[in-house]
Design a protein around this motif. Structure first.
Motif, PDB file in Angstrom:
ATOM      1  N   LEU A 265     105.389 196.406  47.158  1.00 11.38           N
ATOM      2  CA  LEU A 265     106.831 196.288  47.428  1.00 11.38           C
ATOM      3  C   LEU A 265     107.595 197.577  47.166  1.00 11.38           C
ATOM      4  N   SER A 266     107.062 198.422  46.337  1.00 15.12           N
ATOM      5  CA  SER A 266     107.808 199.622  45.915  1.00 15.12           C
ATOM      6  C   SER A 266     108.199 200.545  47.063  1.00 15.12           C
ATOM      7  N   HIS A 281     116.882 205.507  41.887  1.00 18.62           N
ATOM      8  CA  HIS A 281     116.284 204.221  42.228  1.00 18.62           C
ATOM      9  C   HIS A 281     115.014 204.438  43.080  1.00 18.62           C
ATOM     10  N   ALA A 282     115.149 205.291  44.075  1.00 16.07           N
ATOM     11  CA  ALA A 282     114.015 205.545  44.966  1.00 16.07           C
ATOM     12  C   ALA A 282     112.851 206.160  44.196  1.00 16.07           C
ATOM     13  N   GLU A 287     107.354 205.791  41.837  1.00 14.57           N
ATOM     14  CA  GLU A 287     106.446 205.889  40.703  1.00 14.57           C
ATOM     15  C   GLU A 287     105.508 204.687  40.669  1.00 14.57           C
ATOM     16  N   ARG A 288     106.065 203.509  40.935  1.00 18.79           N
ATOM     17  CA  ARG A 288     105.245 202.300  40.900  1.00 18.79           C
ATOM     18  C   ARG A 288     104.323 202.203  42.114  1.00 18.79           C
ATOM     19  N   ILE A 291     100.587 203.182  41.732  1.00 19.21           N
ATOM     20  CA  ILE A 291      99.603 202.368  41.009  1.00 19.21           C
ATOM     21  C   ILE A 291      98.389 202.118  41.905  1.00 19.21           C
ATOM     22  N   GLY A 292      97.235 202.378  41.383  1.00 18.94           N
ATOM     23  CA  GLY A 292      96.005 202.152  42.132  1.00 18.94           C
ATOM     24  C   GLY A 292      95.559 203.347  42.959  1.00 18.94           C
ATOM     25  N   ASP A 293      96.391 204.434  43.017  1.00 21.19           N
ATOM     26  CA  ASP A 293      95.995 205.624  43.792  1.00 21.19           C
ATOM     27  C   ASP A 293      94.828 206.337  43.107  1.00 21.19           C
TER      28      ASP A 293
END
Length: 293
Positions: A265-266, A281-282, A287-288, A291-293
């Motif tokens: 969703l990020s 905000h962006a 940053e989220r 995750i998983g990269d």
């Protein structure tokens, strides 16, 4: 007091505080109010009324604790005080002078209709008691009944002023027109004194409470029949409702995402934030998305 405190208790409010104006002579709260407070499960009752009670409940004092929400009707100054403290505390609404519309057909009992109008006008000089009927004969009979009964009542002067300023009878072409007028007025109380009252109920869009049939008269609703009698006035029934347990319940949104869902969703959130020109905000969203990269 009962109409508010009982509902608060049913809703699970842990601490119920009430205020009642003291007797001017003794300085004490009336015994009947004390008894009602005990029955309703009120935790604390203060001999305090008017705008000063609203101020004490909203801000707290040396003796009165501050509360989170204030409910219940009152006079003009109570209503204005509730308006002033809204935002510091929650309120149920800003009820003004009470009002009753009666839709009646030719078969209605003029004595009963007159009694109901007089009972409404008895509240105060700003109360509204209005008859809507397609029957001129009924309207005239009701007027005659009011004239005969008025002088026998202890609050005749108040009733007379109320009826002169805010009461009356409106002759409508038919019941359909009466319903249209009632919806436009959006009364606190709407009484259906007609041969088939249930046929009109689906047509009513705006009313605090609908009293269905001549045996469901509004005075019973004041004291012993139906749910809470704390209802919207002054046309606010277009968007407001009577007091219920939901007025004492608040909701908190709960958001819980796992890492994969957040990452998915990020990028969408980051794109929306960038369109709004909110770079931080962006950035937080991007940053989220790592995750998983």
């Amino acid at each position: 007091l009962l109409m508010a405190a009982v509902i608060a208790r049913v809703a699970g409010v842990p601490r119920v505080i009430a205020c009642a104006p003291p007797d001017r002579g003794s300085g004490q709260v009336a015994d009947v109010i004390l008894a009602a407070a005990e029955i309703a499960g009120v935790d604390e009752l203060y001999a305090l009324g008017g705008a000063q009670a609203i101020g004490a409940l909203a801000f707290g004092s040396e003796t009165v604790p501050a509360v989170d929400k204030i409910v219940g009707p009152g006079g003009l100054f109570v209503t204005l005080a509730k308006r002033q403290v809204f935002g510091i505390v929650g309120i149920d609404g800003q009820p003004g002078p009470t009002e009753t519309l009666i839709i009646a057909d030719a078969g209605a009992d003029p004595a009963w209709v007159a009694a109901d109008l007089l009972a409404q006008a008895e509240h105060d000089i700003l109360a509204a008691a209005i008859l809507l009927t397609p029957s001129r004969e009924l309207a005239e009979a009701v007027q005659a009944e009011i004239g005969q009964r008025l002088e026998q009542l202890s609050r005749a002067e108040i009733i007379a002023q109320s009826l002169a300023a805010y009461g009356g009878a409106v002759i409508t072409p038919d019941l359909t027109a009466a319903v249209q007028a009632a919806n436009a007025f959006a009364a606190e109380h709407l009484c259906l004194c007609v041969r088939d009252p249930w046929a009109l109920v689906p047509q009513i869009r705006h009313a605090g409470g609908i009293f269905v049939g001549e045996h469901s008269f509004e005075v019973l609703g004041d004291y012993v029949a139906g749910p809470s009698h704390i209802m919207p006035t002054a046309g606010t029934a277009r968007f407001a409702s009577p007091l219920t347990v939901e007025d004492f319940i608040k909701r908190t949104s709960l958001i819980g995402l796992n890492a994969a869902t957040a990452a998915a969703l990020s990028p969408v959130a980051a794109r929306i934030a960038a369109a709004e020109g909110l770079d931080a905000h962006a950035a937080a969203a991007r940053e989220r998305s790592k995750i998983g990269d």
